[in-house]
Scaffold this motif. Structure first.
Motif, PDB file in Angstrom:
ATOM      1  N   GLY A  84       6.398   9.941  -3.443  1.00  0.00           N
ATOM      2  CA  GLY A  84       6.645   8.516  -3.514  1.00  0.00           C
ATOM      3  C   GLY A  84       7.265   8.048  -2.214  1.00  0.00           C
ATOM      4  O   GLY A  84       7.983   8.805  -1.556  1.00  0.00           O
ATOM      5  N   LYS A  85       6.991   6.801  -1.832  1.00  0.00           N
ATOM      6  CA  LYS A  85       7.577   6.297  -0.590  1.00  0.00           C
ATOM      7  C   LYS A  85       7.519   4.783  -0.555  1.00  0.00           C
ATOM      8  O   LYS A  85       6.748   4.139  -1.258  1.00  0.00           O
ATOM      9  CB  LYS A  85       6.860   6.883   0.631  1.00  0.00           C
ATOM     10  N   ASN A  86       8.394   4.217   0.276  1.00  0.00           N
ATOM     11  CA  ASN A  86       8.321   2.824   0.664  1.00  0.00           C
ATOM     12  C   ASN A  86       8.720   2.748   2.134  1.00  0.00           C
ATOM     13  O   ASN A  86       8.710   3.770   2.833  1.00  0.00           O
ATOM     14  CB  ASN A  86       9.184   1.928  -0.240  1.00  0.00           C
ATOM     15  N   ASP A  87       9.080   1.577   2.625  1.00  0.00           N
ATOM     16  CA  ASP A  87       9.375   1.436   4.058  1.00  0.00           C
ATOM     17  C   ASP A  87      10.625   2.201   4.485  1.00  0.00           C
ATOM     18  O   ASP A  87      10.767   2.562   5.660  1.00  0.00           O
ATOM     19  CB  ASP A  87       9.555  -0.049   4.408  1.00  0.00           C
ATOM     20  N   LYS A  88      11.538   2.456   3.562  1.00  0.00           N
ATOM     21  CA  LYS A  88      12.816   3.068   3.917  1.00  0.00           C
ATOM     22  C   LYS A  88      12.963   4.498   3.424  1.00  0.00           C
ATOM     23  O   LYS A  88      13.623   5.321   4.072  1.00  0.00           O
ATOM     24  CB  LYS A  88      13.954   2.207   3.359  1.00  0.00           C
ATOM     25  N   TYR A  89      12.378   4.822   2.272  1.00  0.00           N
ATOM     26  CA  TYR A  89      12.578   6.130   1.656  1.00  0.00           C
ATOM     27  C   TYR A  89      11.228   6.807   1.373  1.00  0.00           C
ATOM     28  O   TYR A  89      10.213   6.127   1.187  1.00  0.00           O
ATOM     29  CB  TYR A  89      13.330   6.001   0.330  1.00  0.00           C
ATOM     30  N   LYS A  90      11.277   8.123   1.314  1.00  0.00           N
ATOM     31  CA  LYS A  90      10.123   8.870   0.834  1.00  0.00           C
ATOM     32  C   LYS A  90      10.599  10.183   0.239  1.00  0.00           C
ATOM     33  O   LYS A  90      11.636  10.727   0.622  1.00  0.00           O
ATOM     34  CB  LYS A  90       9.107   9.126   1.942  1.00  0.00           C
ATOM     35  N   VAL A  91       9.836  10.688  -0.711  1.00  0.00           N
ATOM     36  CA  VAL A  91      10.199  11.938  -1.358  1.00  0.00           C
ATOM     37  C   VAL A  91       8.931  12.747  -1.607  1.00  0.00           C
ATOM     38  O   VAL A  91       7.853  12.190  -1.868  1.00  0.00           O
ATOM     39  CB  VAL A  91      10.945  11.674  -2.693  1.00  0.00           C
ATOM     40  N   LYS A  92       9.067  14.049  -1.482  1.00  0.00           N
ATOM     41  CA  LYS A  92       7.955  14.974  -1.738  1.00  0.00           C
ATOM     42  C   LYS A  92       8.540  16.182  -2.448  1.00  0.00           C
ATOM     43  O   LYS A  92       9.178  17.032  -1.843  1.00  0.00           O
ATOM     44  CB  LYS A  92       7.287  15.380  -0.424  1.00  0.00           C
ATOM     45  N   PHE A 119      17.486   3.296  -7.202  1.00  0.00           N
ATOM     46  CA  PHE A 119      18.328   3.397  -6.007  1.00  0.00           C
ATOM     47  C   PHE A 119      17.546   3.037  -4.742  1.00  0.00           C
ATOM     48  O   PHE A 119      18.079   2.405  -3.827  1.00  0.00           O
ATOM     49  CB  PHE A 119      18.885   4.816  -5.895  1.00  0.00           C
ATOM     50  N   THR A 120      16.284   3.444  -4.675  1.00  0.00           N
ATOM     51  CA  THR A 120      15.485   3.287  -3.448  1.00  0.00           C
ATOM     52  C   THR A 120      14.501   2.122  -3.502  1.00  0.00           C
ATOM     53  O   THR A 120      14.036   1.659  -2.458  1.00  0.00           O
ATOM     54  CB  THR A 120      14.675   4.561  -3.171  1.00  0.00           C
ATOM     55  N   GLY A 121      14.152   1.683  -4.714  1.00  0.00           N
ATOM     56  CA  GLY A 121      13.146   0.638  -4.844  1.00  0.00           C
ATOM     57  C   GLY A 121      11.723   1.159  -4.886  1.00  0.00           C
ATOM     58  O   GLY A 121      10.773   0.370  -4.962  1.00  0.00           O
ATOM     59  N   ILE A 122      11.529   2.471  -4.851  1.00  0.00           N
ATOM     60  CA  ILE A 122      10.178   3.036  -4.960  1.00  0.00           C
ATOM     61  C   ILE A 122       9.711   2.927  -6.404  1.00  0.00           C
ATOM     62  O   ILE A 122      10.354   3.447  -7.307  1.00  0.00           O
ATOM     63  CB  ILE A 122      10.148   4.505  -4.496  1.00  0.00           C
TER      64      ILE A 122
END
Length: 403
Positions: free
Chosen positions: A238-246, A223-226
């Motif tokens: 995990g993270k990229n330019d638009k999403y991040k999760v912890k 969904f996010t591309g991570i």
């Protein structure tokens, strides 16, 4: 015989220590899970589920309109075809495992197995098991195939005590043709507490020296591309330019799990928007006939779609006991985990040390009240202290801290 002041003090001290540990043990054994359920249920009533999620459910309506279960698997192909080729859904999560061939419809099975590998958006479920494979399954071959069913990397930064393999010894023995062709698989393992309630979900499982993500985490990646995640003793990140999760986690032997953060439910079974599988199948057939479909494909645009079953039929009634409902749909547990990931919303649970010391502190406060105040005043002060702690706990749960 009179008891000296020193002996009296020692006896009271011993009795207090015994009473404290009885309170702590009984509280944890009897009241902790019940209070957790209460807090989660009433603090989640205002939690709004994401509009990015739709459930496609084989429900009572589906059976009424398309015939009794079991269906031949060409109907599953119709569901997949509609979502993959006629909508702009971002990702499709299939909360099902295929463990036996349909001997009544071998032709439909053959079509199903050959088509399942063509769906680029599809992520399916795998269940890890604490028993060995049966005699008809080649463990070495199946382990190798499974290792190819994820396209994300998970860097393990945990301490050595958490890096050993999990207690899972095998996984769902798929029909081999399906297993070989399906592109992506994520763990659907949830943990059922001794009282029968599901409060947590495996986010990462270490099996056969490889880390496997949950269905929700792999769906989140699509969904996010991570594509790259790290895991340490406390978090999955995990993270990229638009999403991040912890994700705050607890580690056991080879398994990292998180507590499920639930959302409000209107009917006791679902938190998220549901669509009947029969409407999806009917829509595909209408499109092929050049007619207007009963479901406008636009409703699936940029959505994560979870496919599952929950009907009053053999092998289809999939309900679980959770803090928010005793009849919560299994497919919605997987969707809820995904919802936690896209919202970056999780419970952080208190440590056993906090639990111990807060009970000790409250116990000592009550002992002081009882020792120095008149009985009526002591009872009033104790009641006020309990009420204040209840309010404090409610506020903590409302802020996703489970104490």
């Amino acid at each position: 015989m009179e008891i000296s002041g020193k002996k009296s003090f020692i006896l009271i001290l011993i009795a207090s220590i015994v009473l404290f540990f009885l309170s702590y043990i009984i509280g944890n054994a009897i009241f902790q899970n019940k209070s957790y359920n209460f807090m989660v249920k009433y603090t989640s009533s205002d939690n709004i589920p994401s509009d990015d999620i739709i459930l496609v459910v084989i429900d009572n309506k589906s059976l009424f309109e398309l015939g009794r279960w079991p269906w031949s698997r060409d109907k599953t192909i119709e569901i997949m075809d509609y979502l993959e080729y006629h909508t702009d859904a971002k990702v499709i999560a299939y909360d099902a495992v295929i463990m036996a061939p349909d001997t009544m419809n071998p032709k439909a099975d053959k079509i199903f197995y050959s088509n399942i590998g063509k769906y680029k958006k599809l992520v399916a479920g795998v269940g890890f098991i604490d028993e060995d494979f049966g005699q008809y399954t080649d463990k070495e071959e199946y382990d190798k195939i499974l290792s190819e069913k994820t396209d994300i990397t998970i860097e393990d930064k945990r301490s050595d005590k958490y890096k050993e393999n999990s207690f899972y010894k095998s996984f769902t023995p798929f029909v081999k043709e399906y297993f070989k062709n399906i592109k992506f698989l994520g763990s659907v393992n949830t943990y059922q507490d001794p009282d029968g309630y599901i409060r947590r979900i495996d986010q990462i499982v270490k099996y056969d020296d490889k880390l496997y993500p949950s269905l929700g985490l792999l769906t989140y990646s699509k969904f996010t591309g991570i594509k790259n995640f790290t895991i340490d003793n406390e978090y999955i990140k995990g993270k990229n330019d638009k999403y991040k999760v912890k994700i705050p986690i607890k580690n056991e032997k080879g398994v990292a799990y998180s507590s499920i953060y639930f959302y409000r439910t209107k009917d006791g079974a679902y938190s998220h928007k549901i669509v009947s599988a029969s409407d999806v199948i009917q829509s595909l057939r209408q499109i092929k006939r050049g007619q207007k479909p009963v479901l406008d494909p636009i409703i699936f645009k940029n959505k994560a779609v979870f496919i599952g079953a929950n009907a009053n039929a053999q092998a289809l009634l999939d309900i679980k006991r959770t803090p928010v409902s005793d009849t919560f749909a299994g497919v919605d547990i997987q969707a809820t985990n995904f919802n936690n990931l896209i919202d970056n919303a999780f419970y952080t649970t208190s440590s056993v040390y906090y639990d111990f010391f807060i009970v000790l502190f409250m116990f000592l406060v009550v002992m002081v009240f009882v020792s120095v105040l008149p009985v009526s005043t002591a009872l009033l002060c104790t009641s006020c202290a309990m009420l204040l702690y209840f309010i404090f706990t409610f506020i903590m749960y409302d802020n996703r801290i489970a104490i």
